[in-house]
Design a protein around this motif. Sequence first.
Motif, mmCIF file in Angstrom:
data_model
loop_
_atom_site.group_PDB
_atom_site.id
_atom_site.type_symbol
_atom_site.label_atom_id
_atom_site.label_comp_id
_atom_site.label_asym_id
_atom_site.label_seq_id
_atom_site.Cartn_x
_atom_site.Cartn_y
_atom_site.Cartn_z
ATOM 1 N N ARG A 1 0.547 -1.774 0.104
ATOM 2 C CA ARG A 1 0.229 -0.251 -0.389
ATOM 3 C C ARG A 1 0.997 1.293 -0.085
ATOM 4 O O ARG A 1 -0.120 2.143 -0.364
ATOM 5 N N TRP A 2 1.576 1.336 0.619
ATOM 6 C CA TRP A 2 2.643 2.283 0.717
ATOM 7 C C TRP A 2 3.902 2.280 -0.193
ATOM 8 O O TRP A 2 4.407 2.708 -0.311
ATOM 9 N N VAL A 3 4.398 1.088 0.018
ATOM 10 C CA VAL A 3 5.759 0.747 -1.214
ATOM 11 C C VAL A 3 5.704 0.870 -2.661
ATOM 12 O O VAL A 3 5.222 -1.108 -2.697
ATOM 13 N N THR A 4 4.504 1.080 -3.007
ATOM 14 C CA THR A 4 4.085 1.002 -4.225
ATOM 15 C C THR A 4 5.001 0.432 -5.484
ATOM 16 O O THR A 4 6.798 0.561 -5.231
ATOM 17 N N PRO A 5 4.596 -0.225 -6.574
ATOM 18 C CA PRO A 5 5.800 -0.446 -7.719
ATOM 19 C C PRO A 5 6.089 0.964 -8.177
ATOM 20 O O PRO A 5 6.828 1.036 -8.926
ATOM 21 N N GLU A 6 5.089 1.868 -8.311
ATOM 22 C CA GLU A 6 5.561 3.193 -8.572
ATOM 23 C C GLU A 6 6.702 3.885 -8.134
ATOM 24 O O GLU A 6 7.627 4.545 -8.314
ATOM 25 N N LEU A 7 6.540 3.720 -6.829
ATOM 26 C CA LEU A 7 7.310 4.127 -5.801
ATOM 27 C C LEU A 7 9.267 4.053 -5.929
ATOM 28 O O LEU A 7 9.410 4.078 -6.360
ATOM 29 N N VAL A 8 8.822 2.256 -6.106
ATOM 30 C CA VAL A 8 9.566 1.319 -6.471
ATOM 31 C C VAL A 8 10.464 2.053 -7.680
ATOM 32 O O VAL A 8 12.046 1.912 -7.292
ATOM 33 N N GLY A 9 9.860 1.782 -8.584
ATOM 34 C CA GLY A 9 10.264 2.481 -9.882
ATOM 35 C C GLY A 9 11.007 3.453 -9.571
ATOM 36 O O GLY A 9 11.634 4.181 -10.720
ATOM 37 N N GLU A 10 10.413 5.135 -9.148
ATOM 38 C CA GLU A 10 10.840 6.488 -8.957
ATOM 39 C C GLU A 10 12.368 6.174 -8.143
ATOM 40 O O GLU A 10 13.139 6.884 -8.770
ATOM 41 N N VAL A 11 12.638 5.045 -7.168
ATOM 42 C CA VAL A 11 13.316 4.962 -6.379
ATOM 43 C C VAL A 11 14.702 4.948 -7.475
ATOM 44 O O VAL A 11 15.489 4.691 -7.471
ATOM 45 N N LEU A 12 14.448 3.384 -8.142
ATOM 46 C CA LEU A 12 15.385 3.252 -8.657
ATOM 47 C C LEU A 12 16.058 4.366 -9.768
ATOM 48 O O LEU A 12 16.916 4.278 -9.998
ATOM 49 N N GLU A 13 15.155 4.316 -10.268
ATOM 50 C CA GLU A 13 15.498 5.523 -11.463
ATOM 51 C C GLU A 13 16.301 6.747 -10.865
ATOM 52 O O GLU A 13 17.491 7.294 -11.222
ATOM 53 N N LYS A 14 15.947 6.882 -9.457
ATOM 54 C CA LYS A 14 16.549 8.333 -9.268
ATOM 55 C C LYS A 14 17.762 7.814 -8.526
ATOM 56 O O LYS A 14 18.912 8.368 -8.758
ATOM 57 N N CYS A 15 17.956 6.672 -7.881
ATOM 58 C CA CYS A 15 19.566 6.212 -7.642
ATOM 59 C C CYS A 15 20.124 5.513 -8.873
ATOM 60 O O CYS A 15 21.519 5.100 -8.255
ATOM 61 N N ARG A 16 20.123 5.643 -9.627
ATOM 62 C CA ARG A 16 20.146 4.422 -11.072
ATOM 63 C C ARG A 16 20.449 3.562 -11.068
ATOM 64 O O ARG A 16 21.905 3.292 -11.828
ATOM 65 N N VAL A 17 19.507 2.986 -10.702
ATOM 66 C CA VAL A 17 19.985 1.466 -10.572
ATOM 67 C C VAL A 17 19.234 0.339 -11.942
ATOM 68 O O VAL A 17 17.723 0.872 -11.461
ATOM 69 N N ARG A 18 19.429 0.432 -12.727
ATOM 70 C CA ARG A 18 19.021 -0.517 -13.299
ATOM 71 C C ARG A 18 18.648 -1.806 -14.455
ATOM 72 O O ARG A 18 20.268 -2.652 -13.877
ATOM 73 N N ASP A 19 18.344 -2.540 -14.638
ATOM 74 C CA ASP A 19 18.455 -4.038 -15.012
ATOM 75 C C ASP A 19 19.271 -4.090 -15.978
ATOM 76 O O ASP A 19 18.994 -3.098 -17.429
ATOM 77 N N LYS A 20 20.413 -4.650 -16.637
ATOM 78 C CA LYS A 20 21.136 -3.859 -17.449
ATOM 79 C C LYS A 20 20.473 -5.577 -18.472
ATOM 80 O O LYS A 20 20.845 -5.142 -20.089
ATOM 81 N N LYS A 21 19.707 -6.771 -17.808
ATOM 82 C CA LYS A 21 19.519 -7.106 -19.226
ATOM 83 C C LYS A 21 18.475 -8.396 -18.208
ATOM 84 O O LYS A 21 18.181 -7.610 -17.547
ATOM 85 N N PRO A 22 17.504 -8.987 -19.113
ATOM 86 C CA PRO A 22 16.263 -9.597 -18.144
ATOM 87 C C PRO A 22 16.381 -10.432 -17.561
ATOM 88 O O PRO A 22 17.603 -11.678 -18.021
ATOM 89 N N GLY A 23 16.187 -10.506 -16.134
ATOM 90 C CA GLY A 23 16.576 -11.518 -15.699
ATOM 91 C C GLY A 23 15.882 -12.165 -14.015
ATOM 92 O O GLY A 23 15.333 -11.676 -13.541
ATOM 93 N N ALA A 24 15.474 -13.106 -13.557
ATOM 94 C CA ALA A 24 14.823 -13.909 -13.022
ATOM 95 C C ALA A 24 14.517 -13.079 -11.424
ATOM 96 O O ALA A 24 14.115 -12.875 -10.691
ATOM 97 N N LEU A 25 15.728 -11.576 -10.887
ATOM 98 C CA LEU A 25 15.861 -11.211 -9.766
ATOM 99 C C LEU A 25 15.832 -9.794 -10.396
ATOM 100 O O LEU A 25 17.029 -8.626 -9.836
ATOM 101 N N PRO A 26 15.117 -9.541 -11.087
ATOM 102 C CA PRO A 26 15.032 -7.258 -11.706
ATOM 103 C C PRO A 26 15.288 -7.358 -10.244
ATOM 104 O O PRO A 26 14.826 -7.326 -8.409
ATOM 105 N N ALA A 27 15.777 -5.788 -10.561
ATOM 106 C CA ALA A 27 15.861 -4.830 -9.305
ATOM 107 C C ALA A 27 14.783 -4.864 -8.052
ATOM 108 O O ALA A 27 14.270 -4.755 -7.040
ATOM 109 N N GLY A 28 13.336 -4.780 -9.234
ATOM 110 C CA GLY A 28 11.996 -4.260 -8.538
ATOM 111 C C GLY A 28 11.537 -5.084 -7.670
ATOM 112 O O GLY A 28 11.287 -5.128 -6.461
ATOM 113 N N PHE A 29 12.050 -6.707 -8.137
ATOM 114 C CA PHE A 29 11.151 -8.087 -7.089
ATOM 115 C C PHE A 29 12.804 -7.690 -5.696
ATOM 116 O O PHE A 29 12.754 -7.794 -5.211
#
Length: 452
Positions: A18-46
């Motif tokens: 409810r508070w740690v929404t997928p949208e919030l997670v995506g915004e934080v990952l973008e702000k911290c410049r943490v990106r998945d280099k390729k599709p994998g079983a354990l992406p950063a959002g998960f």
Amino acid sequence: MHPWVGLSDHVRLGVVTRWVTPELVGEVLEKCRVRDKKPGALPAGFMVYFTLALALFQQDSYDDVAEQLVGNIRELSGSIPNKSSFTRARRRLGPLVLEAVFRELADPLAPVGLEGSFYRGMRLAAVDGFVLDAPDTPANRAAFGGPVKNGQPAGFPQVRVVTLTECGTHAQIDAAVGGFSGGERELAITLATSASKMLVIMDRGFPGVELWKAYLGFGAHLLIRARSPVAHRPVEYLPDGTYLGRMNLGGQKGAHPGGVLVRVIEYRVDGGDVVRLLTDLLDPVAYPAAELAALYHARWEAESAFRQIKTFQRGPVEVLRSGDPDLVRQEVWAHLVVHHCLTRVIMCLADDNGINPDRVSFVKVLKHTRRSVVRQCADTPKKIKKFLAVLAAKVRRKLDNGARRLREADRHLKRPDSKYSSKLSYRINTRDRQPTRRITAKAITLHTAIVQ
């Protein structure tokens, strides 16, 4: 290709979502410049959700936590990645993402008028610290340090956490993470930016000119216990028996311009030792000494919040699971995020039922939040709302809506510095311990200054 590829992004963290929404997670990952280099079983959002699940299920192994998280999803539950894959994914994620999630969420939660949350228009908060044991690896000991006895390590490396805690709700408004070797005061200074317009209460280990100027510079007010040598020479006596004194840096004379002017309030509780408080609230009429003396007790709400994290959420005497300092920091921020979300659940239940949040069981909320993850029954806004309604009904049956009872217990050393010290263990185990007991209200007697 691993069966989880393309599917693990759909995993959620129960009611915490409810508070740690997928949208919030995506915004934080973008702000911290943490990106998945390729599709994998354990992406950063998960991995954000998985790291939070590690804090929510602290006593469980990586495999168990993964099963708790995906056990209700048939396509994922049959092929859990191995521990090394999770560890590498945690390293790719790093500690800054979880810290950023905490800072996005951490806010005061008490509505105006909540009992024990405000004093004369100022929000009440407390600054204090605690330590968490980390695995005894060379990297952790070098990064954090730990207790030392006779020049030798005595116990685990420890990470130090200092928080700015809202007294009325136990919500962490801000936090700083450091090592055992660093001081609480230095970490506390970094929290001053979040304390604007608050009355911040601290224990006697914190007074200092630098800290005082930092908090006042950001518009906060202070009420701090002090040892007898601090500001002990009166500059001006006030009509209510308190006095103004100067707190200076070490080695400075009393009249040095680098010091700060403070009001000193002295009192006794049930005729015990004199307690000295320092405050920047200088007007004895607008801020009566008796009120401020009674208010200092609210500092213990921070200790109650720490108990929720250390004893119930983490588990008693549990050691963090990470042998790498960055992953230790990641764990600590995850614990703070989870605790803040649990506090938000408590506030929702308290608001819906018109009761004080103190009357809602943290343990029961923790257990039901874990169940919401295992069952994946709260992964959409509609399901979360339904889950909270069911939780409210279950919590309501256990509530004692009466006034909070005054209780006390003796303070004891519960854990020796070293498990190999037989004499110390003997003294602890044979000590006469009594359970908590009801008490009457404490009698506070102001100790007025003697005019020379």
